[in-house]
Design a protein around this motif. Structure first.
Motif, PDB file in Angstrom:
ATOM      1  N   GLU A   1       0.829  -1.213   0.000  1.00  0.00           N
ATOM      2  CA  GLU A   1       0.000   0.000   0.000  1.00  0.00           C
ATOM      3  C   GLU A   1       0.863   1.263   0.000  1.00  0.00           C
ATOM      4  OE1 GLU A   1      -3.313   0.239  -0.446  1.00  0.00           O
ATOM      5  OE2 GLU A   1      -3.065  -1.914  -0.845  1.00  0.00           O
ATOM      6  N   THR A   2       1.961   1.227   0.738  1.00  0.00           N
ATOM      7  CA  THR A   2       2.878   2.379   0.780  1.00  0.00           C
ATOM      8  C   THR A   2       3.454   2.661  -0.602  1.00  0.00           C
ATOM      9  OG1 THR A   2       3.469   1.959   3.088  1.00  0.00           O
ATOM     10  CG2 THR A   2       5.018   3.269   1.795  1.00  0.00           C
ATOM     11  N   VAL A   3       3.914   1.613  -1.265  1.00  0.00           N
ATOM     12  CA  VAL A   3       4.518   1.779  -2.588  1.00  0.00           C
ATOM     13  C   VAL A   3       3.485   2.227  -3.610  1.00  0.00           C
ATOM     14  CG1 VAL A   3       5.731   0.581  -4.464  1.00  0.00           C
ATOM     15  CG2 VAL A   3       6.352   0.120  -2.080  1.00  0.00           C
ATOM     16  N   LYS A   4       2.251   1.747  -3.473  1.00  0.00           N
ATOM     17  CA  LYS A   4       1.188   2.112  -4.411  1.00  0.00           C
ATOM     18  C   LYS A   4       0.973   3.621  -4.461  1.00  0.00           C
ATOM     19  CE  LYS A   4      -1.871  -1.908  -4.783  1.00  0.00           C
ATOM     20  NZ  LYS A   4      -3.178  -2.476  -4.351  1.00  0.00           N
ATOM     21  N   GLU A   5       1.110   4.284  -3.317  1.00  0.00           N
ATOM     22  CA  GLU A   5       0.920   5.742  -3.274  1.00  0.00           C
ATOM     23  C   GLU A   5       1.884   6.445  -4.229  1.00  0.00           C
ATOM     24  OE1 GLU A   5       1.087   7.327   0.676  1.00  0.00           O
ATOM     25  OE2 GLU A   5      -0.066   5.650   1.530  1.00  0.00           O
ATOM     26  N   TYR A   6       3.120   5.958  -4.264  1.00  0.00           N
ATOM     27  CA  TYR A   6       4.126   6.588  -5.128  1.00  0.00           C
ATOM     28  C   TYR A   6       3.981   6.130  -6.570  1.00  0.00           C
ATOM     29  CZ  TYR A   6       6.038   8.501  -0.910  1.00  0.00           C
ATOM     30  OH  TYR A   6       6.170   9.212   0.253  1.00  0.00           O
ATOM     31  N   ALA A   7       3.458   4.920  -6.776  1.00  0.00           N
ATOM     32  CA  ALA A   7       3.172   4.470  -8.138  1.00  0.00           C
ATOM     33  C   ALA A   7       2.097   5.356  -8.755  1.00  0.00           C
ATOM     34  CB  ALA A   7       2.725   3.012  -8.122  1.00  0.00           C
ATOM     35  N   VAL A   8       1.088   5.689  -7.964  1.00  0.00           N
ATOM     36  CA  VAL A   8       0.025   6.567  -8.443  1.00  0.00           C
ATOM     37  C   VAL A   8       0.584   7.956  -8.721  1.00  0.00           C
ATOM     38  CG1 VAL A   8      -2.109   7.747  -7.786  1.00  0.00           C
ATOM     39  CG2 VAL A   8      -1.837   5.306  -7.316  1.00  0.00           C
ATOM     40  N   LYS A   9       1.393   8.460  -7.801  1.00  0.00           N
ATOM     41  CA  LYS A   9       1.941   9.813  -7.971  1.00  0.00           C
ATOM     42  C   LYS A   9       2.766   9.938  -9.242  1.00  0.00           C
ATOM     43  CE  LYS A   9       4.630  13.437  -5.719  1.00  0.00           C
ATOM     44  NZ  LYS A   9       5.210  13.945  -4.466  1.00  0.00           N
ATOM     45  N   TYR A  10       3.529   8.895  -9.565  1.00  0.00           N
ATOM     46  CA  TYR A  10       4.408   8.954 -10.739  1.00  0.00           C
ATOM     47  C   TYR A  10       3.803   8.262 -11.961  1.00  0.00           C
ATOM     48  CZ  TYR A  10       8.057  11.118  -7.995  1.00  0.00           C
ATOM     49  OH  TYR A  10       8.777  12.012  -7.230  1.00  0.00           O
ATOM     50  N   ALA A  11       2.530   7.874 -11.828  1.00  0.00           N
ATOM     51  CA  ALA A  11       1.811   7.263 -12.951  1.00  0.00           C
ATOM     52  C   ALA A  11       2.610   6.128 -13.585  1.00  0.00           C
ATOM     53  CB  ALA A  11       1.449   8.324 -13.991  1.00  0.00           C
ATOM     54  N   LYS A  12       3.104   5.253 -12.745  1.00  0.00           N
ATOM     55  CA  LYS A  12       3.888   4.122 -13.236  1.00  0.00           C
ATOM     56  C   LYS A  12       3.559   2.876 -12.420  1.00  0.00           C
ATOM     57  CE  LYS A  12       8.327   3.980 -11.897  1.00  0.00           C
ATOM     58  NZ  LYS A  12       9.732   4.411 -11.654  1.00  0.00           N
ATOM     59  N   LYS A  13       3.773   1.752 -13.009  1.00  0.00           N
ATOM     60  CA  LYS A  13       3.620   0.492 -12.295  1.00  0.00           C
ATOM     61  C   LYS A  13       4.930   0.151 -11.609  1.00  0.00           C
ATOM     62  CE  LYS A  13       2.229  -3.682 -11.111  1.00  0.00           C
ATOM     63  NZ  LYS A  13       1.275  -3.899 -10.001  1.00  0.00           N
ATOM     64  N   ILE A  14       4.879  -0.087 -10.305  1.00  0.00           N
ATOM     65  CA  ILE A  14       6.072  -0.494  -9.558  1.00  0.00           C
ATOM     66  C   ILE A  14       5.858  -1.937  -9.110  1.00  0.00           C
ATOM     67  CG2 ILE A  14       7.602  -0.029  -7.612  1.00  0.00           C
ATOM     68  CD1 ILE A  14       6.531   2.852  -7.572  1.00  0.00           C
ATOM     69  N   PRO A  15       6.437  -2.902  -9.797  1.00  0.00           N
ATOM     70  CA  PRO A  15       6.238  -4.304  -9.403  1.00  0.00           C
ATOM     71  C   PRO A  15       6.758  -4.565  -7.991  1.00  0.00           C
ATOM     72  CG  PRO A  15       7.198  -4.154 -11.600  1.00  0.00           C
ATOM     73  CD  PRO A  15       7.275  -2.785 -11.001  1.00  0.00           C
ATOM     74  N   ILE A  16       6.003  -5.348  -7.260  1.00  0.00           N
ATOM     75  CA  ILE A  16       6.376  -5.745  -5.903  1.00  0.00           C
ATOM     76  C   ILE A  16       6.805  -7.205  -5.925  1.00  0.00           C
ATOM     77  CG2 ILE A  16       5.608  -6.054  -3.530  1.00  0.00           C
ATOM     78  CD1 ILE A  16       5.683  -3.149  -4.298  1.00  0.00           C
ATOM     79  N   ILE A  17       8.012  -7.461  -5.463  1.00  0.00           N
ATOM     80  CA  ILE A  17       8.579  -8.810  -5.435  1.00  0.00           C
ATOM     81  C   ILE A  17       8.751  -9.226  -3.975  1.00  0.00           C
ATOM     82  CG2 ILE A  17      10.538 -10.237  -6.128  1.00  0.00           C
ATOM     83  CD1 ILE A  17       8.921  -9.024  -8.491  1.00  0.00           C
ATOM     84  N   VAL A  18       8.240 -10.390  -3.628  1.00  0.00           N
ATOM     85  CA  VAL A  18       8.352 -10.889  -2.254  1.00  0.00           C
ATOM     86  C   VAL A  18       9.437 -11.961  -2.185  1.00  0.00           C
ATOM     87  CG1 VAL A  18       7.161 -12.111  -0.384  1.00  0.00           C
ATOM     88  CG2 VAL A  18       5.978 -10.304  -1.642  1.00  0.00           C
ATOM     89  N   ALA A  19      10.250 -11.876  -1.143  1.00  0.00           N
ATOM     90  CA  ALA A  19      11.399 -12.773  -0.990  1.00  0.00           C
ATOM     91  C   ALA A  19      11.491 -13.293   0.439  1.00  0.00           C
ATOM     92  CB  ALA A  19      12.682 -12.027  -1.349  1.00  0.00           C
ATOM     93  N   GLY A  20      12.180 -14.415   0.585  1.00  0.00           N
ATOM     94  CA  GLY A  20      12.444 -14.961   1.915  1.00  0.00           C
ATOM     95  C   GLY A  20      11.708 -16.257   2.163  1.00  0.00           C
ATOM     96  N   GLY A  21      12.403 -17.382   2.037  1.00  0.00           N
ATOM     97  CA  GLY A  21      11.808 -18.684   2.348  1.00  0.00           C
ATOM     98  C   GLY A  21      10.942 -19.262   1.250  1.00  0.00           C
ATOM     99  N   ILE A  22      10.986 -18.690   0.055  1.00  0.00           N
ATOM    100  CA  ILE A  22      10.141 -19.189  -1.034  1.00  0.00           C
ATOM    101  C   ILE A  22      10.814 -20.395  -1.677  1.00  0.00           C
ATOM    102  CG2 ILE A  22       9.073 -18.642  -3.248  1.00  0.00           C
ATOM    103  CD1 ILE A  22       9.018 -15.700  -2.274  1.00  0.00           C
ATOM    104  N   PHE A  23      10.116 -21.523  -1.628  1.00  0.00           N
ATOM    105  CA  PHE A  23      10.743 -22.762  -2.098  1.00  0.00           C
ATOM    106  C   PHE A  23       9.848 -23.562  -3.047  1.00  0.00           C
ATOM    107  CE2 PHE A  23      12.468 -27.017  -2.024  1.00  0.00           C
ATOM    108  CZ  PHE A  23      13.844 -26.799  -1.992  1.00  0.00           C
ATOM    109  N   ASN A  24       8.531 -23.543  -2.834  1.00  0.00           N
ATOM    110  CA  ASN A  24       7.646 -24.394  -3.628  1.00  0.00           C
ATOM    111  C   ASN A  24       6.417 -23.634  -4.116  1.00  0.00           C
ATOM    112  OD1 ASN A  24       5.924 -24.250  -1.372  1.00  0.00           O
ATOM    113  ND2 ASN A  24       6.825 -26.097  -0.473  1.00  0.00           N
ATOM    114  N   LYS A  25       5.526 -24.348  -4.798  1.00  0.00           N
ATOM    115  CA  LYS A  25       4.340 -23.728  -5.387  1.00  0.00           C
ATOM    116  C   LYS A  25       3.458 -23.072  -4.329  1.00  0.00           C
ATOM    117  CE  LYS A  25       4.018 -27.307  -9.006  1.00  0.00           C
ATOM    118  NZ  LYS A  25       4.225 -26.533 -10.232  1.00  0.00           N
ATOM    119  N   ALA A  26       3.331 -23.715  -3.174  1.00  0.00           N
ATOM    120  CA  ALA A  26       2.488 -23.157  -2.116  1.00  0.00           C
ATOM    121  C   ALA A  26       3.031 -21.803  -1.642  1.00  0.00           C
ATOM    122  CB  ALA A  26       2.401 -24.131  -0.944  1.00  0.00           C
ATOM    123  N   ASP A  27       4.352 -21.699  -1.563  1.00  0.00           N
ATOM    124  CA  ASP A  27       4.977 -20.425  -1.173  1.00  0.00           C
ATOM    125  C   ASP A  27       4.698 -19.346  -2.216  1.00  0.00           C
ATOM    126  OD1 ASP A  27       6.135 -21.722   1.062  1.00  0.00           O
ATOM    127  OD2 ASP A  27       7.898 -22.287  -0.116  1.00  0.00           O
TER     128      ASP A  27
END
Length: 352
Positions: free
Chosen positions: A194-220
């Motif tokens: 939500e924090t990043v979305k505010e700045y994406a709206v302000k700059y009229a651009k898409k800012i992809p969000i990537i999640v990391a940490g412990g991702i190993f399988n499809k469920a993750d």
């Protein structure tokens, strides 16, 4: 469902899997190049990247800066037009020179963690290189976005949210690592988005969000996407691939590890880190090892009051002397039970 393509500015990423930067020497040109070839984002770790250059012992900074260009070029030869980036720790001595060397070598993306990369927009100004901070809290995301907006009229091109199950140095206190729950951190991820979305709206651009940490399988993967992520960052699982730049002995340490072998250690650079327990870690707890010289790798690391040299410890491990080195890993590294190829991991994770 399948992971959907994303754009980082004008960069096309067919499969939104970013391979996490792993140093020293775990993710260099070969791993990064093959991840980019598979359609993801291959990341070269710049941490002591020139450890095997002939002049490293005499001139570590010069060796590292030269190696950045060499590994980016070699990764591109493999990548067939895929996206190749670098990971640079803000805590690195001569951080600005590492950034400038990466830009000069034509890195598509610079990912920065281990500190707040407040000056990063200025350092890449005038280039095509995209920039992405690594954040672990709503507060750090807000501070970076606010400062970039105020000082440079710039928003991130991508944001990596690195959670408490990540490997290596962590952006959490020991207390947080012991007490934070999955549910609590899921809420933190939502708040960062939500924090990043505010700045994406302000700059009229898409800012992809990537999640990391412990991702190993499809469920993750599914969990991350359900939280609102656009993609994932994976590191530990890529260690046990034939394309990984580490020695076979380093890879085997992951395959041999059990869940109880993965522990939090105190790093000489003042951050908690996650690693595989071994003879080196046990010996380091008994007292200071002899430190022959300082490689000036990390800001704030003082030769006179550290238990061991982290550069030497990581270099020993990547070369294969794992019992006498530091083997950083993620929380789920013990799940690595066999050697794979980069493409096999993409085939598995991209269709979740």
């Amino acid at each position: 469902m399948k992971l959907q393509p994303i754009k980082i500015g004008d960069l096309e990423v067919k499969v939104p899997i970013i391979q996490g930067g792993m140093g020293v020497g775990i993710s260099r040109y070969n791993l990064a190049g093959h991840v980019a070839l598979a359609g993801g984002v291959g990341i070269i770790s710049t941490a002591q990247i020139g450890y095997d250059e002939d002049d490293y012992e005499k001139n570590p900074l010069e060796a590292n800066l030269r190696a950045i260009g060499k590994h980016i070029r070699k990764a591109r030869e493999i990548a067939n037009g895929g996206v190749v980036g670098v990971n640079i720790m803000v805590a690195t001595q001569s951080y600005e020179e590492y950034v400038k060397a990466s830009v000069e070598a034509g890195a598509d993306l610079i990912v920065c963690g281990a500190g707040l990369p407040i000056e990063l927009p200025k350092l890449v100004e005038g280039s095509k290189t995209k920039i992405a901070p690594i954040v672990s809290s709503i507060k750090s995301a807000f501070v970076i976005c606010k400062m970039w907006d105020r000082k440079y009229q710039k928003a991130p091109d991508l944001v990596v949210i690195e959670g408490p199950k990540a490997g290596g140095h962590l952006g959490f206190t020991n207390e947080q690592l012991e007490t934070i729950t999955d549910e609590e951190y899921d809420n933190e991820i939502k708040g960062i988005i939500e924090t990043v979305k505010e700045y994406a709206v302000k700059y009229a651009k898409k800012i992809p969000i990537i999640v990391a940490g412990g991702i190993f399988n499809k469920a993750d993967v599914k969990k991350c996407m359900d939280l609102g992520a656009d993609g994932i960052q994976v590191a530990s699982r890529f260690v046990t691939t034939k394309e990984c730049d580490a020695s076979d002995a380093f890879k085997q340490a992951y395959i041999n590890a059990k869940k109880e072998d993965i522990i939090i250690v105190k790093s000489p650079v003042g951050m908690p880190g996650r690693a595989i327990n071994n003879d080196f870690i046990k010996k380091s707890l008994l007292g200071n090892t002899k430190i022959e010289r300082c490689y000036n790798c990390i800001k704030g690391c003082k030769k006179t009051n550290i238990p061991y040299c982290i550069s030497n410890a990581l270099i020993s491990a990547v070369k294969g002397n794992v019992d006498n080195g530091l083997v950083f890993c993620g929380a789920n590294a013990y799940k690595c039970e066999k050697m794979e190829t980069v493409q096999e991991i993409f085939d598995d994770l991209s269709d979740y």
